[in-house]
Scaffold this motif. Structure first.
Motif, PDB file in Angstrom:
ATOM      1  N   ASP A 139       0.863  -1.179   0.000  1.00 21.00           N
ATOM      2  CA  ASP A 139       0.000   0.000   0.000  1.00 21.00           C
ATOM      3  C   ASP A 139       0.897   1.227   0.000  1.00 21.00           C
ATOM      4  O   ASP A 139       2.084   1.136   0.332  1.00 21.00           O
ATOM      5  CB  ASP A 139      -0.915   0.002   1.228  1.00 21.00           C
ATOM      6  CG  ASP A 139      -1.998   1.075   1.137  1.00 21.00           C
ATOM      7  OD1 ASP A 139      -2.361   1.478   0.004  1.00 21.00           O
ATOM      8  OD2 ASP A 139      -2.480   1.520   2.188  1.00 21.00           O
TER       9      ASP A 139
ATOM     10  N   GLU B  29       2.780  -0.164  -6.541  1.00 21.69           N
ATOM     11  CA  GLU B  29       2.461  -1.088  -5.445  1.00 21.69           C
ATOM     12  C   GLU B  29       2.509  -2.531  -5.930  1.00 21.69           C
ATOM     13  O   GLU B  29       3.096  -3.403  -5.277  1.00 21.69           O
ATOM     14  CB  GLU B  29       1.071  -0.791  -4.881  1.00 21.69           C
ATOM     15  CG  GLU B  29       0.946   0.499  -4.127  1.00 21.69           C
ATOM     16  CD  GLU B  29      -0.484   0.842  -3.725  1.00 21.69           C
ATOM     17  OE1 GLU B  29      -0.677   1.984  -3.274  1.00 21.69           O
ATOM     18  OE2 GLU B  29      -1.387  -0.009  -3.867  1.00 21.69           O
TER      19      GLU B  29
ATOM     20  N   HIS C 281      -1.940  -9.506  -2.681  1.00 18.22           N
ATOM     21  CA  HIS C 281      -3.089  -8.663  -2.357  1.00 18.22           C
ATOM     22  C   HIS C 281      -2.882  -7.278  -2.940  1.00 18.22           C
ATOM     23  O   HIS C 281      -1.848  -6.645  -2.710  1.00 18.22           O
ATOM     24  CB  HIS C 281      -3.278  -8.595  -0.842  1.00 18.22           C
ATOM     25  CG  HIS C 281      -3.845  -9.858  -0.275  1.00 18.22           C
ATOM     26  ND1 HIS C 281      -4.418  -9.906   0.971  1.00 18.22           N
ATOM     27  CD2 HIS C 281      -3.951 -11.108  -0.792  1.00 18.22           C
ATOM     28  CE1 HIS C 281      -4.844 -11.139   1.198  1.00 18.22           C
ATOM     29  NE2 HIS C 281      -4.566 -11.881   0.146  1.00 18.22           N
TER      30      HIS C 281
ATOM     31  N   ASP D 154      -4.296  -3.338  -3.646  1.00 14.53           N
ATOM     32  CA  ASP D 154      -5.089  -2.290  -2.995  1.00 14.53           C
ATOM     33  C   ASP D 154      -6.033  -1.630  -3.997  1.00 14.53           C
ATOM     34  O   ASP D 154      -6.015  -0.424  -4.197  1.00 14.53           O
ATOM     35  CB  ASP D 154      -4.162  -1.262  -2.347  1.00 14.53           C
ATOM     36  CG  ASP D 154      -4.896  -0.371  -1.358  1.00 14.53           C
ATOM     37  OD1 ASP D 154      -5.844  -0.850  -0.722  1.00 14.53           O
ATOM     38  OD2 ASP D 154      -4.521   0.812  -1.236  1.00 14.53           O
TER      39      ASP D 154
ATOM     40  N   THR E 197     -10.048   3.181  -7.993  1.00 16.38           N
ATOM     41  CA  THR E 197      -9.199   2.032  -8.337  1.00 16.38           C
ATOM     42  C   THR E 197      -9.943   0.958  -9.118  1.00 16.38           C
ATOM     43  O   THR E 197      -9.297   0.099  -9.718  1.00 16.38           O
ATOM     44  CB  THR E 197      -8.568   1.402  -7.078  1.00 16.38           C
ATOM     45  OG1 THR E 197      -9.599   0.906  -6.216  1.00 16.38           O
ATOM     46  CG2 THR E 197      -7.677   2.399  -6.348  1.00 16.38           C
TER      47      THR E 197
ATOM     48  N   LYS F   9      -9.857  -5.858  -2.877  1.00 18.79           N
ATOM     49  CA  LYS F   9     -10.711  -5.515  -1.743  1.00 18.79           C
ATOM     50  C   LYS F   9     -12.081  -6.138  -1.936  1.00 18.79           C
ATOM     51  O   LYS F   9     -12.569  -6.183  -3.051  1.00 18.79           O
ATOM     52  CB  LYS F   9     -10.868  -3.990  -1.645  1.00 18.79           C
ATOM     53  CG  LYS F   9      -9.609  -3.276  -1.250  1.00 18.79           C
ATOM     54  CD  LYS F   9      -9.880  -1.771  -1.253  1.00 18.79           C
ATOM     55  CE  LYS F   9      -8.628  -0.973  -0.996  1.00 18.79           C
ATOM     56  NZ  LYS F   9      -8.880   0.461  -1.064  1.00 18.79           N
TER      57      LYS F   9
ATOM     58  N   SER G 121      -8.319  -8.287   0.155  1.00 14.98           N
ATOM     59  CA  SER G 121      -6.887  -7.976   0.064  1.00 14.98           C
ATOM     60  C   SER G 121      -6.357  -7.327   1.343  1.00 14.98           C
ATOM     61  O   SER G 121      -5.767  -6.258   1.318  1.00 14.98           O
ATOM     62  CB  SER G 121      -6.623  -7.082  -1.145  1.00 14.98           C
ATOM     63  OG  SER G 121      -7.300  -5.851  -1.014  1.00 14.98           O
TER      64      SER G 121
ATOM     65  N   ALA H 203      -2.698  -5.717   1.829  1.00 10.39           N
ATOM     66  CA  ALA H 203      -2.479  -4.361   1.328  1.00 10.39           C
ATOM     67  C   ALA H 203      -3.378  -3.357   2.027  1.00 10.39           C
ATOM     68  O   ALA H 203      -2.916  -2.320   2.510  1.00 10.39           O
ATOM     69  CB  ALA H 203      -2.719  -4.310  -0.183  1.00 10.39           C
ATOM     70  N   SER H 204      -4.680  -3.662   2.100  1.00  5.28           N
ATOM     71  CA  SER H 204      -5.641  -2.659   2.554  1.00  5.28           C
ATOM     72  C   SER H 204      -5.750  -2.538   4.063  1.00  5.28           C
ATOM     73  O   SER H 204      -6.321  -1.566   4.563  1.00  5.28           O
ATOM     74  CB  SER H 204      -7.021  -2.933   1.951  1.00  5.28           C
ATOM     75  OG  SER H 204      -7.475  -4.213   2.314  1.00  5.28           O
TER      76      SER H 204
ATOM     77  N   ASP I 247      -1.389  -0.878   4.925  1.00  2.00           N
ATOM     78  CA  ASP I 247      -1.985   0.449   5.097  1.00  2.00           C
ATOM     79  C   ASP I 247      -1.699   1.014   6.485  1.00  2.00           C
ATOM     80  O   ASP I 247      -1.410   2.196   6.648  1.00  2.00           O
ATOM     81  CB  ASP I 247      -3.492   0.370   4.852  1.00  2.00           C
ATOM     82  CG  ASP I 247      -4.183   1.688   5.145  1.00  2.00           C
ATOM     83  OD1 ASP I 247      -4.011   2.629   4.343  1.00  2.00           O
ATOM     84  OD2 ASP I 247      -4.867   1.791   6.180  1.00  2.00           O
TER      85      ASP I 247
END
Length: 157
Positions: free
Chosen positions: A39, A84, A112, A114, A121, A142, A145, A148-149, A153
C-alpha cells in the motif's frame, strides 16, 4: 533491505526468512498461506510504500513483517497502484532468489492488491489482476486484500 516485526523490531531479510521458516517448522502439519501486499500513502513531499508479508497458519494465527520505501511524492493514482503491484511482485522474486520457497514446504501464495470495486481504483482492477495472474500468482482485491488494505496500510501512516 530492512524488515520490521511488531515484537522483534528490525530484521534483515535473512533473519526474516529464518523466523518464518522456524514458525512453519513449529507446526509442520498445519496448513499455511503466504500473503504479500503493498500500500502507499502520499504526503506533501513524499510517497511511502509499505510491503507486508503475512504467513497465516490457517485457523491458528499468523506472523507478519513489513518494509518501507520512500519516494518523491507521486500524485497519479494509476502510477502508484502499478508501483504497489510492482513492489509486491519484486518482493516475491527476491524471496525466490534467497531460497525462501525451497525449504520443502509447498505453501500457497496470494498477492493482495489495494484496488476494489468502489472508488477510482475499480478502473485498474483488470490491469493489475491480469498482470499478477499472468506471472503465475493468485491476486486478491478488496475486500479480500487485507495484506495491502489493512496490514500495509496501517504502517503507511
Amino acid at each position: 533491505m530492512n524488515f520490521f516485526h511488531p515484537r522483534h523490531g528490525r530484521r534483515s531479510l535473512a533473519q526474516m526468512i529464518s523466523d518464518i521458516q522456524a514458525y512453519i517448522h513449529e507446526e509442520p502439519t498445519a496448513n499455511y498461506k503466504i500473503v504479500i501486499g503493498t500500500d502507499s500513502q502520499t504526503r506533501e513531499k513524499e510517497t511511502i510504500f509499505v510491503t507486508a508479508i503475512i504467513v497465516q497458519r490457517i485457523g491458528k494465527g499468523a506472523i507478519f513483517y513489513y518494509t518501507k520505501k520512500r519516494h518523491k511524492a507521486m500524485r497519479e493514482l494509476r502510477y502508484r497502484i502499478y508501483r504497489e503491484t510492482e513492489y509486491s511482485l519484486e518482493f516475491v522474486e527476491l524471496l525466490k532468489e534467497k531460497g525462501f520457497f525451497g525449504f520443502g514446504v509447498n505453501i500457497p501464495m496470494e498477492i493482495h492488491l489495494d484496488v476494489g470495486q468502489q472508488g477510482e481504483t475499480r478502473k485498474l482492477i483488470q490491469e493489475v489482476v491480469g498482470w499478477v495472474t499472468a506471472v503465475g500468482y493468485t491476486a486478491k482485491i478488496k475486500p479480500e486484500s487485507f495484506a495491502a488494505s489493512a496490514v500495509a496500510d496501517r504502517f503507511t501512516k
